[in-house]
Write a protein that holds these residues in place. Structure first.
Motif, PDB file in Angstrom:
ATOM      1  N   HIS A  83       0.873  -1.171   0.000  1.00 21.47           N
ATOM      2  CA  HIS A  83       0.000   0.000   0.000  1.00 21.47           C
ATOM      3  C   HIS A  83       0.912   1.223   0.000  1.00 21.47           C
ATOM      4  N   ASP A  85       1.171   5.739  -1.227  1.00 23.88           N
ATOM      5  CA  ASP A  85       0.655   6.923  -1.891  1.00 23.88           C
ATOM      6  C   ASP A  85       1.100   6.858  -3.347  1.00 23.88           C
ATOM      7  N   VAL A  86       0.266   7.359  -4.254  1.00 22.05           N
ATOM      8  CA  VAL A  86       0.622   7.315  -5.675  1.00 22.05           C
ATOM      9  C   VAL A  86       1.546   8.449  -6.079  1.00 22.05           C
ATOM     10  N   ASP A  98      -6.491   7.542   2.366  1.00 25.31           N
ATOM     11  CA  ASP A  98      -6.199   6.137   2.109  1.00 25.31           C
ATOM     12  C   ASP A  98      -5.011   5.972   1.171  1.00 25.31           C
ATOM     13  N   ALA A 100      -3.101   3.673  -1.868  1.00 21.04           N
ATOM     14  CA  ALA A 100      -3.444   2.832  -3.013  1.00 21.04           C
ATOM     15  C   ALA A 100      -2.908   1.429  -2.777  1.00 21.04           C
ATOM     16  N   TRP A 101      -3.578   0.440  -3.345  1.00 26.37           N
ATOM     17  CA  TRP A 101      -3.164  -0.957  -3.232  1.00 26.37           C
ATOM     18  C   TRP A 101      -2.375  -1.324  -4.480  1.00 26.37           C
TER      19      TRP A 101
END
Length: 111
Positions: A83, A85-86, A98, A100-101
């Motif tokens: 997981h 952050d983009v 949240d 990202a997966w």
């Protein structure tokens, strides 16, 4: 097997890919029970802890692994998900946002 959530950094993930394992330091978070709420709480606690590992702007990263010993080094083969952050976040970013997966096979594109 125990599911652990290890707060880390992009640089440490690069080291994991290069060496095949990463120390479980800082201590990983474990979900209390098998329900989604407990897993989400462990994930977000690990995300908060990963914030303290980055200096200034950066991406929070949490490795999710199935291990026999929560304190032992985590091998690349133990990972079940990542997981993150983009994009880099500012130091004043929302701490409850949240992550990202990413599948384990997507680690290279994450880096």
């Amino acid at each position: 097997m125990t599911r652990v959530y290890l707060p880390t950094t992009v640089d440490r993930v690069r080291g994991l890919v290069a060496s095949g394992s990463i120390a479980a330091d800082p201590e990983p978070f474990e979900a209390d029970g098998d329900d989604e709420a407990a897993e989400y709480a462990a994930l977000m606690s690990a995300a908060d802890a990963s914030t303290t590992l980055i200096q200034g702007p950066g991406r929070r990263v949490v490795l999710v692994a199935e291990v026999a010993d929560a304190g032992a080094p985590i091998a690349l083969a133990d990972l079940v998900a990542v997981h993150a952050d983009v994009a880099d976040r500012g130091v004043d970013a929302d701490p409850d946002e949240d992550l990202a997966w990413f599948g384990v096979q997507e680690i290279d594109s994450l880096l």
